[in-house]
Design a protein around this motif. Structure first.
Motif, PDB file in Angstrom:
ATOM      1  N   SER B  81     -67.804   6.937  54.283  1.00  0.00           N
ATOM      2  CA  SER B  81     -68.828   6.717  55.298  1.00  0.00           C
ATOM      3  C   SER B  81     -68.691   7.794  56.371  1.00  0.00           C
ATOM      4  CB  SER B  81     -68.654   5.338  55.920  1.00  0.00           C
ATOM      5  OG  SER B  81     -67.449   5.293  56.667  1.00  0.00           O
ATOM      6  N   LEU B  82     -69.743   7.990  57.145  1.00  0.00           N
ATOM      7  CA  LEU B  82     -69.683   8.979  58.218  1.00  0.00           C
ATOM      8  C   LEU B  82     -68.582   8.610  59.196  1.00  0.00           C
ATOM      9  CD1 LEU B  82     -73.375   9.830  59.146  1.00  0.00           C
ATOM     10  CD2 LEU B  82     -71.663  11.341  58.160  1.00  0.00           C
ATOM     11  N   ASP B  83     -68.359   7.305  59.378  1.00  0.00           N
ATOM     12  CA  ASP B  83     -67.285   6.852  60.262  1.00  0.00           C
ATOM     13  C   ASP B  83     -65.937   7.329  59.762  1.00  0.00           C
ATOM     14  OD1 ASP B  83     -68.079   5.169  62.549  1.00  0.00           O
ATOM     15  OD2 ASP B  83     -69.144   4.044  61.011  1.00  0.00           O
ATOM     16  N   GLY B  97     -73.552  14.026  60.954  1.00  0.00           N
ATOM     17  CA  GLY B  97     -74.774  13.527  60.326  1.00  0.00           C
ATOM     18  C   GLY B  97     -75.903  14.537  60.427  1.00  0.00           C
TER      19      GLY B  97
END
Lengths: 186, 204
Positions: B81-83, B97
Motif C-alpha cells: 500500500s502507499l502507506d 501517489g
DNA sequence: GCTTTAAAAAGTAACGT
DNA sequence: ACGTTACTTTTCAAAGC
C-alpha cells in the motif's frame, strides 16, 4: 424522455474579470466590511457576497476571480454587487467589465451503479486514473468536450473543466454512450 | 574546449552518482519492505526508463525511485500500500501517489487496479492464520466484488474485512484491531466493509 | 511547484462523547 | 459505537514566491 442529462446540476462556476483600475488592497480591506486580506498568505483580498452566495478574490491589479456561484447569472449578479460596492467607495470601475467563465463544475446521476474496475479497463487504462486507495472516484479525461469526469460506484458523476453551459450535457451524453457500448451500464 | 570536456565529465559523473543513489535507495526500501530481488530489478528498469524519458526533471530522485518501486510491486502482483511504501521512504505519501500517477501515465505502464486478494497471503501470514482462512477470505472477496461492492473501496480495507470475516467463520478469530494493525486501516473501515461482505455472502 | 477560493462525488480518518 | 469535522480527487483564474 428523462435521462441522465436531465439530472445535471451546476454546482460551481469560476469566472474572471477586471475593473480596469489598480487597487490599494490595504485601504479596501478597511473600507469593505467582511473582507479578508492576508498578503503574507495570499496576494488577493477575499470578499464574500451573501445573495447570491459567492466568493471573490480581488487583486492589486484590479483583476477579480469569482467562484462559488451556482449559475452564470449568479456570477454576473455577484460581480455586479462587487462593482457597485467599489463605486460606492469612489473607485472608478469600467462600465461593463468583460466577465469570462473559466470553469463550470456540475454533478449528475447516471441512474445505475458502476463497476469501476471494469470501466477502468473498458474505457482504456491510458485515459483513466482509478486509484481507490487514494480516492474512490475514477478520473476520466474526455477530449471533446474537453472536460474531466469523475465517476463513482453509485453512478453519480462530476463533470469539471468545461467553460460552456452545454459542455456538461454533451459530456454526459458521450460518457453514457461509451459506458453503454461496453455493456457496463446496468 | 577543455572546460566543455570537464563539464561533460562532471555532468556524467553527477548523473552516474544520482543513478547509483536511486538504485541503492530502491534496494534499501525493497529490503525494508521484504520484496524479492526480481521486484527490485523491475523497479530499477522502471526508474531507468523514467530517467531516459526525462521524467525526473522537476521531481525528486527519491520520489521517482519510491514510485518506481511501488509500481514494480503492483506489476509483479505483490502490491504494497502507499502507506507501507511511504513508511520506508523519506518522501511523503502524497508525493509518492502523485509521482506514481505521472510516471505510470508517461511510461504507459497501464497497471490494473490493485486486487484486494493480492494482500491476503501477506496479511494472513502476519496474523498466523491458516491456509483455510486465506481461501475463505479470497472467496469472500470474489463473491462481494462480483456483487459490485468493490467499486471505490480501498483494496487494503476490503482485504482486511474479508480476512476478519474469514477468521470468524473458520474459528480462528482475530480482533478487528489486530487485523486493522497489519492492514494499516481503521477498525471502522473493517466494520463497514465486513457488514457489506457478510450480507453479500448470504450470512446475517 | 506552492499559496487561496468554491463546489460536487464517496471513502477513510481522527476527533470527542 | 456514535456524530462531527476534515481530508483525499478534479477544474480554473488571479499575483508572487
Amino acid at each position: 424522455m428523462s435521462g441522465p442529462a436531465d439530472s445535471i446540476e451546476i454546482q460551481n462556476v469560476v469566472a474572471s474579470t477586471g475593473i480596469g483600475q489598480e487597487l490599494d488592497l490595504e485601504a479596501l480591506a478597511d473600507d469593505l466590511p467582511g473582507a479578508d486580506f492576508n498578503p503574507d498568505n495570499f496576494p488577493g483580498l477575499v470578499y464574500r457576497t451573501q445573495d447570491p452566495k459567492a466568493a471573490a478574490l480581488i487583486f492589486r491589479s484590479g483583476k477579480i476571480v469569482c467562484t462559488g456561484a451556482k449559475s452564470i447569472d449568479d456570477v454576473h449578479d455577484a460581480l455586479g454587487i462587487i462593482f457597485d460596492k467599489l463605486r460606492e467607495l469612489k473607485i472608478p470601475v469600467d462600465d461593463e467589465p468583460e466577465i469570462t467563465v473559466q470553469n463550470i463544475v456540475s454533478s449528475a446521476d447516471l441512474g445505475h451503479n458502476l463497476n469501476l474496475n471494469a470501466l477502468a479497463i473498458g474505457l482504456g487504462l491510458e485515459d483513466v486514473e482509478y486509484e481507490p486507495e487514494q480516492f474512490p472516484g475514477l478520473v476520466y479525461r474526455m477530449d471533446e468536450p474537453k472536460v474531466v469526469i469523475l465517476l463513482f460506484g453509485s453512478g453519480k458523476i462530476v463533470i469539471t473543466g468545461g467553460k460552456r453551459t452545454d459542455d456538461a450535457e454533451t459530456a454526459v451524453e458521450e460518457i453514457v454512450e461509451r459506458i453503454d457500448a461496453l455493456g457496463l451500464l446496468g | 574546449r577543455l572546460r566543455k570536456w570537464q563539464e561533460r565529465i562532471r555532468t556524467k559523473d553527477a548523473g552516474e552518482r544520482n543513478l547509483q543513489f536511486a538504485l541503492s535507495e530502491i534496494d534499501r526500501m525493497a529490503s525494508a519492505l521484504g520484496v524479492p530481488r526480481s521486484v527490485r530489478e523491475v523497479a530499477s528498469v522502471i526508474y531507468r526508463r523514467a530517467l531516459n524519458e526525462d521524467l525526473i526533471r522537476g521531481r525528486s530522485i527519491e520520489g521517482v525511485a519510491t514510485s518506481a518501486l511501488y509500481a514494480a510491486c503492483r506489476q509483479e502482483g505483490i502490491p504494497r500500500s502507499l502507506d507501507e511504501v511511504a513508511e520506508v521512504s523519506r518522501v511523503p505519501q502524497k508525493e509518492i501517489g502523485r509521482t506514481y500517477r505521472y510516471i505510470s501515465q508517461e511510461l504507459g505502464l497501464e497497471l490494473k487496479p490493485v486486487d484486494p486478494k493480492q494482500f491476503v497471503p501477506r496479511f494472513a501470514s502476519a496474523l498466523d492464520l491458516s491456509e483455510e482462512v486465506q481461501a475463505k477470505a479470497t472467496e469472500i472477496i470474489d463473491v462481494s466484488a462480483e456483487q459490485g461492492l468493490l467499486s471505490g473501496k480501498s483494496p487494503t480495507g476490503f482485504a482486511a474485512a474479508a480476512i476478519y470475516a474469514a477468521s470468524l467463520l473458520c474459528n480462528e478469530k482475530k480482533t478487528q484491531r489486530e487485523v486493522a494493525d497489519v492492514a494499516q486501516v481503521t477498525e471502522v473501515t473493517i466494520r463497514n466493509r465486513y457488514q457489506e461482505q457478510i450480507e453479500a455472502m448470504g450470512f446475517r
